[in-house]
Design a protein around this motif. Structure first.
Motif, PDB file in Angstrom:
ATOM      1  N   LEU A 243      -0.386   4.040 -13.637  1.00 56.56           N
ATOM      2  CA  LEU A 243      -0.164   4.498 -12.271  1.00 56.56           C
ATOM      3  C   LEU A 243       1.310   4.773 -12.036  1.00 56.56           C
ATOM      4  N   ARG A 244       1.592   5.890 -11.387  1.00 55.26           N
ATOM      5  CA  ARG A 244       2.966   6.233 -11.023  1.00 55.26           C
ATOM      6  C   ARG A 244       3.373   5.456  -9.774  1.00 55.26           C
ATOM      7  N   GLU A 245       4.639   5.485  -9.457  1.00 52.28           N
ATOM      8  CA  GLU A 245       5.152   4.647  -8.381  1.00 52.28           C
ATOM      9  C   GLU A 245       4.615   4.977  -6.994  1.00 52.28           C
ATOM     10  N   ASP A 246       4.054   6.177  -6.784  1.00 49.24           N
ATOM     11  CA  ASP A 246       3.504   6.501  -5.467  1.00 49.24           C
ATOM     12  C   ASP A 246       2.027   6.124  -5.332  1.00 49.24           C
ATOM     13  N   ALA A 247       1.426   5.586  -6.387  1.00 49.03           N
ATOM     14  CA  ALA A 247       0.019   5.179  -6.357  1.00 49.03           C
ATOM     15  C   ALA A 247      -0.123   3.794  -5.714  1.00 49.03           C
ATOM     16  N   THR A 248      -1.369   3.440  -5.419  1.00 47.44           N
ATOM     17  CA  THR A 248      -1.649   2.110  -4.871  1.00 47.44           C
ATOM     18  C   THR A 248      -2.522   1.335  -5.841  1.00 47.44           C
ATOM     19  N   ILE A 249      -2.491   0.007  -5.684  1.00 44.48           N
ATOM     20  CA  ILE A 249      -3.244  -0.894  -6.560  1.00 44.48           C
ATOM     21  C   ILE A 249      -3.625  -2.134  -5.759  1.00 44.48           C
ATOM     22  N   SER A 250      -4.719  -2.748  -6.152  1.00 43.56           N
ATOM     23  CA  SER A 250      -5.072  -4.059  -5.608  1.00 43.56           C
ATOM     24  C   SER A 250      -5.667  -4.899  -6.728  1.00 43.56           C
ATOM     25  N   PRO A 251      -5.443  -6.209  -6.688  1.00 44.50           N
ATOM     26  CA  PRO A 251      -6.038  -7.077  -7.709  1.00 44.50           C
ATOM     27  C   PRO A 251      -7.566  -7.036  -7.609  1.00 44.50           C
ATOM     28  N   LEU A 252      -8.235  -7.165  -8.726  1.00 48.07           N
ATOM     29  CA  LEU A 252      -9.698  -7.156  -8.736  1.00 48.07           C
ATOM     30  C   LEU A 252     -10.280  -8.195  -7.779  1.00 48.07           C
ATOM     31  N   GLN A 253      -9.731  -9.398  -7.784  1.00 46.18           N
ATOM     32  CA  GLN A 253     -10.257 -10.477  -6.950  1.00 46.18           C
ATOM     33  C   GLN A 253      -9.899 -10.344  -5.469  1.00 46.18           C
TER      34      GLN A 253
END
Length: 189
Positions: A161-171
């Motif tokens: 993922l590039r720096e403008d993307a979002t992420i969340s932990p699976l849990q």
């Protein structure tokens, strides 16, 4: 040749530290029975750990415990010290044991000079121990490598993922972060 190697167990590793064979301030960790030197922490690395810590505390609140550069026990031959581990809350705050793989929600390694180790040897050890969510934050390239679907052969998926993307932990799917907020600030920001 590999058959001639003698791997070190976690118990032996601890005894080596207690006996002074490993200096108290020596930066090492045990991975797959091998004692590995840990890379020195540069300023970008330290900044990323601090920013990630602040963001995770804000997003997760008291739903999990955050540990920083502290051991987690994967098995009898691996006790890495990841930059960040998001683990289950323990009533004793892990005073009687290091978190085990089944108590780990997420492991994050911050990589500048240690990128290959984070994506290679460590990733395989985490996958074999069924750590479902493993991230490597590449501060040099300003990307996040997300490893999921662990197996005995390694992670089955890697998403970059590039720096403008979002992420969340699976849990914690509602704990959404922008990758940029994990990375060191740039002078123009």
């Amino acid at each position: 040749m590999l058959a001639d190697l003698r791997l070190i167990t976690v118990q032996e590793y601890h005894r080596m530290a207690e006996a002074g064979i490993l200096d108290a301030d020596e930066r090492v960790e045990l991975i797959d029975g091998y004692i590995l030197k840990m890379a020195a922490k540069g300023t970008a690395h330290a900044s990323a750990v601090t920013r990630t810590e602040q963001l995770l505390r804000q997003l997760l609140g008291n739903r999990a415990l955050l540990r920083f550069q502290d051991p987690i026990r994967l098995n009898n031959y691996s006790e890495p010290e990841p930059d960040i581990a998001v683990v289950q809350i323990d009533p004793l705050d892990y005073a009687d044991h290091h978190p085990t793989a089944s108590e780990v929600y997420l492991v994050i390694e911050v990589a500048d000079s240690s990128f290959q180790k984070g994506c290679g040897l460590k990733a395989k050890a985490y996958a074999r121990s069924h750590i479902a969510d493993y991230w490597v934050l590449d501060v040099a390239e300003r990307k996040l490598h997300v490893f999921r679907s662990p197996s005995q052969d390694g992670y089955q998926t890697e998403t970059v993922l590039r720096e403008d993307a979002t992420i969340s932990p699976l849990q914690f799917p509602n704990a959404i972060a922008i990758i940029r907020d994990l990375l060191p600030k740039l002078r123009a920001e």
